[in-house]
Motif scaffolding. Structure first.
Motif, PDB file in Angstrom:
ATOM      1  N   ILE A 192       0.816  -1.120  -0.120  1.00 42.94           N
ATOM      2  CA  ILE A 192      -0.009   0.021  -0.109  1.00 42.94           C
ATOM      3  C   ILE A 192       0.848   1.189   0.081  1.00 42.94           C
ATOM      4  O   ILE A 192       1.649   1.462   0.832  1.00 42.94           O
ATOM      5  CB  ILE A 192      -1.112   0.068   1.305  1.00 42.94           C
ATOM      6  N   SER A 193       0.621   2.187  -0.985  1.00 46.37           N
ATOM      7  CA  SER A 193       1.160   3.488  -1.287  1.00 46.37           C
ATOM      8  C   SER A 193       0.559   4.434  -1.681  1.00 46.37           C
ATOM      9  O   SER A 193      -0.688   4.058  -2.253  1.00 46.37           O
ATOM     10  CB  SER A 193       2.644   3.164  -1.502  1.00 46.37           C
ATOM     11  N   GLY A 194       0.711   5.569  -1.754  1.00 44.70           N
ATOM     12  CA  GLY A 194       0.073   6.636  -2.822  1.00 44.70           C
ATOM     13  C   GLY A 194      -1.462   6.730  -2.289  1.00 44.70           C
ATOM     14  O   GLY A 194      -2.149   7.368  -3.107  1.00 44.70           O
ATOM     15  N   GLY A 195      -1.418   6.761  -1.065  1.00 34.44           N
ATOM     16  CA  GLY A 195      -2.976   6.960  -0.381  1.00 34.44           C
ATOM     17  C   GLY A 195      -2.711   8.202   0.500  1.00 34.44           C
ATOM     18  O   GLY A 195      -1.662   8.767   0.950  1.00 34.44           O
ATOM     19  N   GLY A 196      -3.806   8.898   0.835  1.00 31.76           N
ATOM     20  CA  GLY A 196      -3.754   9.822   1.878  1.00 31.76           C
ATOM     21  C   GLY A 196      -3.801  11.310   0.869  1.00 31.76           C
ATOM     22  O   GLY A 196      -4.487  11.209  -0.130  1.00 31.76           O
ATOM     23  N   PHE A 197      -3.120  12.465   1.452  1.00 28.46           N
ATOM     24  CA  PHE A 197      -3.339  13.731   0.922  1.00 28.46           C
ATOM     25  C   PHE A 197      -1.979  14.237   0.450  1.00 28.46           C
ATOM     26  O   PHE A 197      -1.165  14.198   1.404  1.00 28.46           O
ATOM     27  CB  PHE A 197      -4.174  14.619   1.530  1.00 28.46           C
ATOM     28  N   ALA A 198      -1.926  14.986  -0.381  1.00 29.43           N
ATOM     29  CA  ALA A 198      -0.626  15.906  -0.563  1.00 29.43           C
ATOM     30  C   ALA A 198      -1.222  17.379  -0.705  1.00 29.43           C
ATOM     31  O   ALA A 198      -1.878  17.581  -1.893  1.00 29.43           O
ATOM     32  CB  ALA A 198       0.228  15.537  -1.747  1.00 29.43           C
ATOM     33  N   ILE A 232       2.262  16.012   3.327  1.00 32.61           N
ATOM     34  CA  ILE A 232       1.712  14.528   2.924  1.00 32.61           C
ATOM     35  C   ILE A 232       0.937  14.332   4.111  1.00 32.61           C
ATOM     36  O   ILE A 232       1.492  14.302   5.468  1.00 32.61           O
ATOM     37  CB  ILE A 232       2.740  13.599   2.480  1.00 32.61           C
ATOM     38  N   LYS A 233      -0.417  13.719   4.128  1.00 33.31           N
ATOM     39  CA  LYS A 233      -1.074  13.143   5.429  1.00 33.31           C
ATOM     40  C   LYS A 233      -1.302  11.993   4.945  1.00 33.31           C
ATOM     41  O   LYS A 233      -2.082  11.564   4.004  1.00 33.31           O
ATOM     42  CB  LYS A 233      -2.428  14.317   5.316  1.00 33.31           C
ATOM     43  N   GLN A 234      -1.107  10.900   5.847  1.00 33.78           N
ATOM     44  CA  GLN A 234      -1.478   9.421   5.473  1.00 33.78           C
ATOM     45  C   GLN A 234      -2.092   9.097   6.592  1.00 33.78           C
ATOM     46  O   GLN A 234      -1.365   8.915   7.882  1.00 33.78           O
ATOM     47  CB  GLN A 234      -0.294   8.629   5.158  1.00 33.78           C
ATOM     48  N   GLY A 235      -2.915   8.023   6.811  1.00 33.24           N
ATOM     49  CA  GLY A 235      -3.527   7.434   7.945  1.00 33.24           C
ATOM     50  C   GLY A 235      -2.971   5.895   8.131  1.00 33.24           C
ATOM     51  O   GLY A 235      -3.661   5.301   8.737  1.00 33.24           O
TER      52      GLY A 235
END
Ligand SMILES: [Zn+2]
Length: 334
Positions: A127-133, A138-141
């Motif tokens: 899993i990568s490339g999720g969340g927000f930039a 960058i914000k990732q849960g």
């Protein structure tokens, strides 16, 4: 009783009147909207003014990246130093590829997101490339990397991955400012799928998946509306991830534009933005709300200097071919 009532009314009227006076005075006091380039770092300006300095918010920090834990779990906390190490590798690699460094610190915030599904595959889920930039952060849960079967998040140091997609958005935003959604998504998917920065980095397969649609679109077997429907997130007519992937895919497949050629396009767009001062900058902000017209120089990341027609022009210069057919096929107006 009869006397108290009129006095109370009088006091209430006085209070009301003095309240109105206060408001009037506040209105008369002139409002200065936040302005980039006035050597002051006003409220919220750190989001878009390059002349606002950013400083470390936690100890996992150097001059490039700051990893921040926001209500993250104990397990996530233990993995943050490894993530920091990995993201520094990605940062250097993208600096080399894009031909520039983000001019300020990049915040990478990890939070514990309770709503994730567990991995249902025996071999695990990368899993990568999720969340927000968002421009500078960058914000990732979750921790990017390999979730083993049944896991909700990465739990082991050896499984911590590399976040390329979101870091690419930061590079685009810092180097090119506000760009069309299809462009930032396209280059992020291209980068995470094609640019290898470390032997343990898992390249994404998204780009090739979307690329297969290009042939069908070109042969009119499918319509653009079918493969790239309305994008709710960006509120654009067609899905930005797909349009962007098809654009860079076509450059690669149809126009022979390899990694080096795409890097040249990025670098020429960056140079264009750097040089777009005075009249060029004034023209670019003409169509924007009054608030934005106060921006004094191209240190303001909100002003979209890189438009569809500039992307077309710079891509054509590097490739040496007219790209009107491709822009029309993907319905990118220029
Ligand atoms: Zn994205």
């Amino acid at each position: 009783m009869e006397k108290i009532f009129p006095i109370t009314v009088l006091i209430l009227l006085l209070l009301l009147f003095s309240g109105c006076m206060g408001n009037d005075q506040r209105i008369k006091k002139q409002y200065y909207p936040p302005t980039c380039g006035n050597d002051l770092c006003e409220d919220d300006e750190e989001y878009y003014c390059l002349d606002c300095n950013l400083s470390c918010k936690s100890e996992i920090c150097n001059s490039k990246i700051n990893i921040i834990c926001e209500n993250c779990t104990k397990n996530q906390k233990e993995l943050l130093p490894t993530l920091f190490e990995h993201q520094n590798i990605i940062y250097s690699c993208l600096s080399y590829y894009y031909g520039y460094n983000p001019p300020r610190l990049v915040y990478h915030i990890i939070t514990s997101n309770q709503g994730l599904n567990s991995c249902a595959k025996e071999e695990g889920c990368y899993i990568s490339g999720g969340g927000f930039a968002e421009r500078y952060q960058i914000k990732q849960g979750f921790i990017p990397g390999l979730r083993e079967y049944g896991e909700y998040d990465v739990t082991k140091k050896k499984n911590v991955g590399f976040e390329v997609h979101e870091m690419s958005h930061i590079f685009t935003s810092y180097g090119l400012g506000e760009v069309p959604a299809w462009f930032t998504e396209g280059i992020a998917i291209y980068t995470e799928s094609r640019i290898s920065c470390h032997k343990d980095q898992v390249l994404s397969g998204k780009f090739d998946e979307f690329l297969n649609l290009y042939e069908k679109l070109k042969n009119s077997e499918v319509s653009l509306n079918e493969i790239a429907p309305f994008d709710e997130y960006y509120n654009t007519k067609h899905n930005s991830h797909i349009i962007g992937s098809l654009y860079f895919g076509a450059l690669e497949r149809e126009y022979g534009c390899n990694k080096e050629c795409i890097a040249k396009i990025l670098s020429s767009l960056h140079q264009y933005r750097e040089e777009c001062t005075s009249i060029c900058f004034q023209n670019a902000k003409m169509n924007f709300p009054e608030l934005i017209n106060f921006s004094m120089n191209n240190n303001d990341l909100r002003i979209p200097l890189i438009t569809n027609s500039i992307i077309k022009q710079k891509s054509e210069q590097i490739i040496g071919e007219d790209l009107s057919y491709l822009f029309n096929l993907l319905e990118i107006t220029y």
